[in-house]
Design a protein around this motif. Structure first.
Motif, mmCIF file in Angstrom:
data_model
loop_
_atom_site.group_PDB
_atom_site.id
_atom_site.type_symbol
_atom_site.label_atom_id
_atom_site.label_comp_id
_atom_site.label_asym_id
_atom_site.label_seq_id
_atom_site.Cartn_x
_atom_site.Cartn_y
_atom_site.Cartn_z
ATOM 1 N N SER A 15 34.245 44.607 40.912
ATOM 2 C CA SER A 15 35.301 43.598 40.734
ATOM 3 C C SER A 15 35.053 42.384 41.620
ATOM 4 O O SER A 15 35.366 41.258 41.232
ATOM 5 C CB SER A 15 36.682 44.198 40.997
ATOM 6 O OG SER A 15 36.845 44.509 42.360
ATOM 7 N N GLN A 16 34.472 42.577 42.802
ATOM 8 C CA GLN A 16 34.161 41.445 43.670
ATOM 9 C C GLN A 16 33.049 40.581 43.085
ATOM 10 O O GLN A 16 33.101 39.352 43.173
ATOM 11 C CB GLN A 16 33.798 41.936 45.072
ATOM 12 C CG GLN A 16 34.994 42.453 45.836
ATOM 13 C CD GLN A 16 34.652 42.984 47.212
ATOM 14 O OE1 GLN A 16 33.481 43.245 47.537
ATOM 15 N NE2 GLN A 16 35.666 43.154 48.034
ATOM 16 N N VAL A 17 32.053 41.203 42.478
ATOM 17 C CA VAL A 17 30.981 40.426 41.833
ATOM 18 C C VAL A 17 31.557 39.623 40.670
ATOM 19 O O VAL A 17 31.245 38.440 40.502
ATOM 20 C CB VAL A 17 29.828 41.340 41.365
ATOM 21 C CG1 VAL A 17 28.791 40.544 40.584
ATOM 22 C CG2 VAL A 17 29.176 42.030 42.545
ATOM 23 N N SER A 18 32.431 40.238 39.886
ATOM 24 C CA SER A 18 33.065 39.524 38.772
ATOM 25 C C SER A 18 33.904 38.362 39.275
ATOM 26 O O SER A 18 33.928 37.285 38.678
ATOM 27 C CB SER A 18 33.942 40.473 37.961
ATOM 28 O OG SER A 18 33.154 41.441 37.334
ATOM 29 N N ARG A 19 34.590 38.570 40.386
ATOM 30 C CA ARG A 19 35.418 37.499 40.951
ATOM 31 C C ARG A 19 34.567 36.327 41.420
ATOM 32 O O ARG A 19 34.888 35.164 41.141
ATOM 33 C CB ARG A 19 36.248 38.045 42.111
ATOM 34 C CG ARG A 19 37.144 36.996 42.715
ATOM 35 C CD ARG A 19 37.979 37.552 43.828
ATOM 36 N NE ARG A 19 38.061 36.550 44.872
ATOM 37 C CZ ARG A 19 38.431 36.787 46.094
ATOM 38 N NH1 ARG A 19 38.776 38.001 46.461
ATOM 39 N NH2 ARG A 19 38.471 35.827 46.981
ATOM 40 N N VAL A 20 33.466 36.611 42.106
ATOM 41 C CA VAL A 20 32.580 35.534 42.562
ATOM 42 C C VAL A 20 31.959 34.820 41.368
ATOM 43 O O VAL A 20 31.808 33.597 41.372
ATOM 44 C CB VAL A 20 31.513 36.077 43.537
ATOM 45 C CG1 VAL A 20 30.404 35.068 43.770
ATOM 46 C CG2 VAL A 20 32.164 36.453 44.858
ATOM 47 N N MET A 21 31.622 35.570 40.314
ATOM 48 C CA MET A 21 31.084 34.951 39.103
ATOM 49 C C MET A 21 32.105 33.979 38.519
ATOM 50 O O MET A 21 31.764 32.863 38.113
ATOM 51 C CB MET A 21 30.717 36.011 38.077
ATOM 52 C CG MET A 21 30.150 35.454 36.795
ATOM 53 S SD MET A 21 29.845 36.795 35.628
ATOM 54 C CE MET A 21 29.334 35.872 34.198
#
Length: 158
Positions: free
Chosen positions: A38-44
């Protein structure tokens, strides 16, 4: 009169504790993977929102200094002071390579900092604008954390 004692036996309590331990051993790693993904998706999403602003500035012929990105700092991006790549944004861990012409390549690179999941620390997510104007995404995080539309780069084996 006979009194009957009610309660749990020691063996029943030990079985319940063992079951809770097994469930925790399975659930905690899965939850950590969920958080990292979810953190990678948020940064994306956060860095992807800069594409529109950057594209508008490029097509309007604005220079890097006159382009107002409207960026709000992210607690997931960051770097050590000596590694800071803050440019127009004022955000450590976010590097924007502004093109010199509308046909030149542009990049938006976010580096995961200490507030991100431990498995993501020092990994990057990069949006690249080709000279045709098309944007593509790539990341250095493990493939299991990479969101759809942003494939993980294959790492060299040591």
């Amino acid at each position: 009169m006979n009194t009957v004692q009610k309660g749990f036996t020691l063996i029943e309590l030990m079985i319940v504790v063992a079951i809770i331990g097994i469930l925790a051993a399975i659930a905690i790693p899965q939850y950590q993977n969920y958080i990292a993904k979810s953190q990678v998706s948020r940064v994306m999403s956060e860095t992807g929102s800069l594409k529109t602003v950057l594209e508008t500035c490029i097509l309007d012929g604005k220079t890097a200094a006159s382009c107002q990105l409207g960026w709000t700092n992210s607690n997931l991006l960051g770097a050590d002071a000596e590694e800071s790549t803050a440019e127009e944004t004022g955000q450590e861990g976010l590097k924007i390579t502004y093109p010199t012409t509308a046909e030149a390549e542009a990049k938006i690179e976010g580096k995961f900092g200490s507030s991100a999941a431990l498995t993501l620390k020092d990994e990057t997510l990069t949006w690249t604008r080709a000279n045709t104007g098309a944007w593509s995404c790539a990341t250095t995080v493990a493939a299991k954390f990479a969101p759809a539309g942003c494939p993980a780069a294959e790492k060299e084996k040591k």
